[in-house]
Write a protein that holds these residues in place. Structure first.
Motif, PDB file in Angstrom:
ATOM      1  N   THR A 124       2.329   2.317 -41.178  1.00 55.15           N
ATOM      2  CA  THR A 124       3.394   1.361 -41.482  1.00 55.15           C
ATOM      3  C   THR A 124       3.357   0.945 -42.952  1.00 55.15           C
ATOM      4  OG1 THR A 124       3.328   0.531 -39.214  1.00 55.15           O
ATOM      5  CG2 THR A 124       4.371  -0.877 -40.845  1.00 55.15           C
ATOM      6  N   GLN A 125       2.146   0.730 -43.481  1.00 56.65           N
ATOM      7  CA  GLN A 125       2.034   0.268 -44.854  1.00 56.65           C
ATOM      8  C   GLN A 125       2.476   1.320 -45.873  1.00 56.65           C
ATOM      9  OE1 GLN A 125      -0.473   0.550 -42.689  1.00 56.65           O
ATOM     10  NE2 GLN A 125      -2.376   1.313 -43.626  1.00 56.65           N
ATOM     11  N   GLU A 126       2.509   2.595 -45.478  1.00 58.32           N
ATOM     12  CA  GLU A 126       3.018   3.643 -46.357  1.00 58.32           C
ATOM     13  C   GLU A 126       4.534   3.715 -46.317  1.00 58.32           C
ATOM     14  OE1 GLU A 126       1.148   7.574 -46.111  1.00 58.32           O
ATOM     15  OE2 GLU A 126      -0.333   6.696 -44.771  1.00 58.32           O
ATOM     16  N   VAL A 127       5.083   3.573 -45.136  1.00 62.10           N
ATOM     17  CA  VAL A 127       6.506   3.833 -44.932  1.00 62.10           C
ATOM     18  C   VAL A 127       7.392   2.649 -45.311  1.00 62.10           C
ATOM     19  CG1 VAL A 127       8.251   4.470 -43.217  1.00 62.10           C
ATOM     20  CG2 VAL A 127       5.961   5.479 -43.105  1.00 62.10           C
ATOM     21  N   ILE A 128       6.987   1.440 -44.911  1.00 64.38           N
ATOM     22  CA  ILE A 128       7.845   0.266 -45.073  1.00 64.38           C
ATOM     23  C   ILE A 128       8.261   0.025 -46.534  1.00 64.38           C
ATOM     24  CG2 ILE A 128       7.937  -2.259 -44.858  1.00 64.38           C
ATOM     25  CD1 ILE A 128       8.329  -0.953 -42.204  1.00 64.38           C
ATOM     26  N   PRO A 129       7.338   0.061 -47.506  1.00 62.00           N
ATOM     27  CA  PRO A 129       7.774  -0.188 -48.892  1.00 62.00           C
ATOM     28  C   PRO A 129       8.818   0.817 -49.384  1.00 62.00           C
ATOM     29  CG  PRO A 129       5.391  -0.404 -48.714  1.00 62.00           C
ATOM     30  CD  PRO A 129       5.861   0.183 -47.428  1.00 62.00           C
ATOM     31  N   LEU A 130       8.701   2.064 -48.968  1.00 60.31           N
ATOM     32  CA  LEU A 130       9.677   3.073 -49.376  1.00 60.31           C
ATOM     33  C   LEU A 130      11.046   2.801 -48.757  1.00 60.31           C
ATOM     34  CD1 LEU A 130       7.418   6.250 -49.136  1.00 60.31           C
ATOM     35  CD2 LEU A 130       8.290   5.179 -51.228  1.00 60.31           C
ATOM     36  N   LEU A 131      11.058   2.345 -47.506  1.00 60.54           N
ATOM     37  CA  LEU A 131      12.328   1.987 -46.874  1.00 60.54           C
ATOM     38  C   LEU A 131      12.973   0.803 -47.593  1.00 60.54           C
ATOM     39  CD1 LEU A 131      11.400   2.282 -43.074  1.00 60.54           C
ATOM     40  CD2 LEU A 131      12.684   3.924 -44.454  1.00 60.54           C
ATOM     41  N   THR A 132      12.147  -0.159 -47.965  1.00 58.16           N
ATOM     42  CA  THR A 132      12.655  -1.329 -48.690  1.00 58.16           C
ATOM     43  C   THR A 132      13.279  -0.908 -50.016  1.00 58.16           C
ATOM     44  OG1 THR A 132      10.923  -2.697 -47.683  1.00 58.16           O
ATOM     45  CG2 THR A 132      12.042  -3.597 -49.620  1.00 58.16           C
ATOM     46  N   GLU A 133      12.576  -0.051 -50.729  1.00 55.66           N
ATOM     47  CA  GLU A 133      13.075   0.431 -52.022  1.00 55.66           C
ATOM     48  C   GLU A 133      14.392   1.187 -51.846  1.00 55.66           C
ATOM     49  OE1 GLU A 133      11.526   3.214 -55.757  1.00 55.66           O
ATOM     50  OE2 GLU A 133      10.140   2.659 -54.129  1.00 55.66           O
ATOM     51  N   SER A 134      14.479   1.955 -50.776  1.00 54.36           N
ATOM     52  CA  SER A 134      15.688   2.751 -50.541  1.00 54.36           C
ATOM     53  C   SER A 134      16.893   1.886 -50.194  1.00 54.36           C
ATOM     54  CB  SER A 134      15.433   3.756 -49.410  1.00 54.36           C
ATOM     55  OG  SER A 134      14.443   4.687 -49.769  1.00 54.36           O
ATOM     56  N   LEU A 135      16.645   0.643 -49.777  1.00 59.84           N
ATOM     57  CA  LEU A 135      17.741  -0.252 -49.413  1.00 59.84           C
ATOM     58  C   LEU A 135      18.202  -1.117 -50.577  1.00 59.84           C
ATOM     59  CD1 LEU A 135      16.564  -1.387 -45.855  1.00 59.84           C
ATOM     60  CD2 LEU A 135      18.475   0.133 -46.399  1.00 59.84           C
ATOM     61  N   GLN A 136      17.715  -0.783 -51.779  1.00 57.54           N
ATOM     62  CA  GLN A 136      18.141  -1.516 -52.966  1.00 57.54           C
ATOM     63  C   GLN A 136      19.670  -1.533 -53.039  1.00 57.54           C
ATOM     64  OE1 GLN A 136      15.860  -2.868 -55.252  1.00 57.54           O
ATOM     65  NE2 GLN A 136      17.628  -3.912 -56.133  1.00 57.54           N
TER      66      GLN A 136
END
Length: 541
Positions: A314-326
Motif C-alpha cells: 500500500t505504501q508504494e502504490v498510494i503515493p503514486l495514485l495521489t500524484e496521478s490525481l493532480q
C-alpha cells in the motif's frame, strides 16, 4: 569454540534462534521430552509453559500478528497436536507466520496402533501450508528452512512433526541463517497505474476502505482521500491507524461500525480497498467499481467483486495514485455528505459513551477505556459482544495497537494474545477486553500470567450471557437455550491465581477503578458488571 556435534533438539533451537525466535509456547508432553530437555539447558529461547495447547497456539498467532516475525508453538503428539488446532486456525485465517513443532511416535511405530498416534500431516492439513514429518536427523536444517521460508514468505502456518526417538540423535550439520531477501525497487510508476487512475478519475462518490495492510501508510491514505475527495472507512484491523480527528475518517463499517456509514457507502461509485481483504456484505454499494491493493492479491479468496487488482505494498502504490490525481476536481458535495455523517456519528458516539446506570452499559465501559488507557497501549480483543462494542464506540489513538481474531473469530483469543503482547513488548501497557464467556475458555491461563509476572490488565464485560448469540437468536426468531452463563466470582478466581482483582460498584467510579488497575504493578482483572443490551443494529436484521 562452536560445537560441531549437536542433538537434533539442540540444533532445532540453535536454528530457531538464528531465525530470531525468542520464545516457544507449549505444554510439556512425552513425545517432545527431547526438545524440552534441550530448552532447559540453554538460554537463547525461553519456553513459555501454558495450561492448554490452544493457548500456546493463540499466543504464537498473536505474537506473529504483532511483530510480523516467525512465532513458534509446540505440543506432544495426538491430543496435544489436536488441541493446537483452534489457535492455528486463527493464524491461518489472519495470515500470521507461525511454525508448529509437534512430537510424533518413534519411527518404528509410525502408522501402527501406537498410543496417541495419528497422521499429523493430515490432521494439520487444513491449516498448515507446509507440513512434513522428519524422517532423518540429517534433514532437520533443510526442513526448518523450508518451513520458516514458507511461513514468512507466504504469511502462513508451517508444521514439522519430529519422531520422539530423533530428538536425541547426534548430527554434525550446522545451523545457518535465512537468506537475505532484497525486495528490489518498486516496479510501480504512474504510467503502470494508468488503468487504476483512469477508473478513479471517473468517481463522483469515491470511498477508501483501509485495513491492517495500510499500517505503513496512514498519512498517505489520508492525503489520497483529501485529493480524491473520498471518505475513509476502516476494517477492525484498521483501528488505530488514523486519528479520530482525521477529517475524512468515518470509522468502521459493518457490524459494530459507524451506523450511518452505510448511508454514504452504498452510494459510492468507486471504492479503493487499501490493505484489507474484508468486504462488509450487506453494507456495500451494488454497482461500484472496485480497485484492490494487496501484497498477496494473488492469494486472496474473499469473494470481493474486484474490477482491478494491484499486487503490491500500500505504501508504494498510494503515493503514486495521489500524484496521478493532480488536478482532479473532487466533488465538494460528496465530501460534505461524508463529513456530515462523520459529525453525526461523533456526536452520537459521545452521547452513547455517557450512558449512565448499573450494571454498566457497554458503551460507557468503552468510553472509560478511551479515557484511561495509555496513548500507546496494546489492546487485545476477544470475540463476541465485546468486539462489536469496541468496534462501535472505541476511539483509539494513533499509537495504539489492536489485536483480535479477524477471520477465524474464535472466543478465547483475548487473554493469550495479551500475554504474548506483554512478553514481546514488556514496556507497553497491555489491556485485554474480554467477555465472560470468552475468558472462561482460557481461564486457567490466568496462572500463566502470574507464573511469568506479566503485568497485563484484563477487563471483563460480565453480563452472564453469550450476548451476541442471544441477540442473533432473537433476531432470527429462535428459541434460547444455553446462552445464560454460570459464572464464578472472577475477582476471587483472579486473586486465587495471584492477580489483583477489582470490581467497580457503580458507573461513576469506573474510571478511578480502571486507573488503579492499569497502574498496579501486577496482573490485574477488572470485573465490570455489564448491562445486557441488545446491540442496536441487530434489532433490524
Amino acid at each position: 569454540m562452536e560445537k560441531t556435534e549437536r542433538t537434533v533438539a539442540e540444533l532445532i533451537l540453535d536454528q530457531l534462534s538464528l531465525f530470531g525466535v525468542k520464545r516457544i509456547y507449549g505444554v510439556v508432553g512425552d513425545a517432545i521430552f527431547g526438545l524440552i530437555d534441550a530448552l532447559a539447558k540453554q538460554d537463547k529461547i525461553k519456553f513459555i509453559a501454558v495450561k492448554h495447547e490452544s493457548t500456546a497456539a493463540f499466543m504464537a498467532s498473536a505474537e506473529a500478528k504483532l511483530t510480523g516475525n516467525l512465532a513458534v508453538c509446540t505440543a506432544t503428539m495426538g491430543p496435544g497436536a489436536a488441541n493446537l488446532l483452534n489457535g492455528l486456525g486463527d493464524a491461518y485465517a489472519d495470515k500470521a507466520p507461525v511454525l508448529v513443532i509437534t512430537g510424533q511416535a518413534p519411527r518404528n511405530k509410525i502408522g501402527m496402533a501406537y498410543k496417541q498416534y495419528i497422521n499429523q500431516q493430515e490432521l494439520l492439513k487444513p491449516f498448515a501450508s507446509y507440513s512434513e514429518n522428519l524422517a532423518s536427523q540429517d534433514a532437520i536444517i533443510e526442513l526448518l528452512h523450508k518451513a520458516a521460508q514458507t511461513s514468512l514468505g507466504q504469511r502462513v502456518v508451517s508444521h514439522l512433526s519430529v519422531p520422539k526417538d530423533l530428538f536425541d540423535k547426534i548430527v554434525t550439520v550446522k545451523p545457518r541463517p535465512l537468506p537475505t531477501v532484497i525486495e528490489g525497487v518498486s516496479t510501480f510508476t504512474k504510467e503502470s497505474l494508468e488503468q487504476a487512475t483512469a477508473i478513479m478519475k471517473t468517481a463522483k462518490r469515491p470511498m477508501i476502505m483501509a485495513g491492517a495492510g495500510s499500517a505503513a501508510a496512514p498519512e498517505a491514505v489520508e492525503e489520497l482521500a483529501e485529493r480524491w475527495g473520498a471518505g475513509i472507512l476502516t476494517s477492525l484491523g484498521g483501528k488505530g491507524l488514523f486519528d479520530e480527528s482525521s477529517p475524512n475518517l468515518l470509522q468502521g463499517i459493518g457490524e459494530g461500525g459507524n451506523p450511518y456509514a452505510p448511508e454514504v457507502f452504498k452510494k459510492a461509485d468507486v471504492v479503493l480497498l487499501a490493505g484489507t481483504t474484508w468486504w462488509p456484505e450487506g453494507y456495500v454499494p451494488t454497482d461500484a467499481r472496485i480497485i484492490q491493493i494487496d501484497k498477496n492479491f494473488d492469494k486472496i479468496e474473499k469473494g470481493i467483486p474486484t474490477e482491478l487488482g494491484i499486487t503490491g505494498e500500500t505504501q508504494e502504490v498510494i503515493p503514486l495514485l495521489t500524484e496521478s490525481l493532480q488536478g482532479f476536481q473532487r466533488s465538494e458535495d460528496w465530501i460534505s455528505s461524508c463529513r456530515e455523517i462523520k459529525e453525526k456519528w461523533t456526536r452520537q458516539n459521545e452521547q452513547e459513551g455517557k450512558t449512565a446506570g448499573y450494571p454498566i452499559h457497554p458503551s460507557r465501559i468503552v468510553r472509560a477505556l478511551d479515557q484511561t488507557a495509555a496513548e500507546d497501549a496494546i489492546f487485545t480483543l476477544d470475540t463476541g459482544n465485546v468486539t462489536i462494542w469496541m468496534n462501535r464506540n472505541f476511539r483509539p489513538q494513533k499509537q495504539q495497537a489492536v489485536l483480535f481474531s479477524g477471520y477465524w473469530r474464535t472466543m478465547g483469543f483475548g487473554l493469550p494474545a495479551a500475554m504474548a503482547a506483554k512478553l514481546e513488548k514488556p514496556n507497553k501497557q497491555v489491556v485485554a477486553v474480554v467477555g465472560d464467556g470468552g475468558l472462561q475458555m482460557t481461564l486457567a491461563d490466568l496462572l500463566t500470567a502470574s507464573r511469568y509476572e506479566l503485568n497485563i490488565t484484563v477487563i471483563v464485560m460480565n453480563n452472564h450471557a453469550l450476548q451476541m448469540e442471544r441477540d442473533k437468536l432473537k433476531a432470527e426468531g429462535g428459541e434460547e437455550v444455553g446462552v445464560e452463563l454460570t459464572n464464578p466470582d472472577f475477582v476471587k478466581v483472579a486473586e486465587a491465581c495471584g492477580w489483583k482483582g477489582f470490581c467497580p460498584q457503580s458507573d461513576t467510579d469506573l474510571e478511578s477503578v480502571l486507573q488503579e488497575a492499569l497502574n498496579t504493578n501486577s496482573p490485574t482483572l477488572v470485573d465490570v458488571r455489564t448491562k445486557q443490551v441488545t446491540f442496536p443494529e441487530s434489532k433490524n436484521k
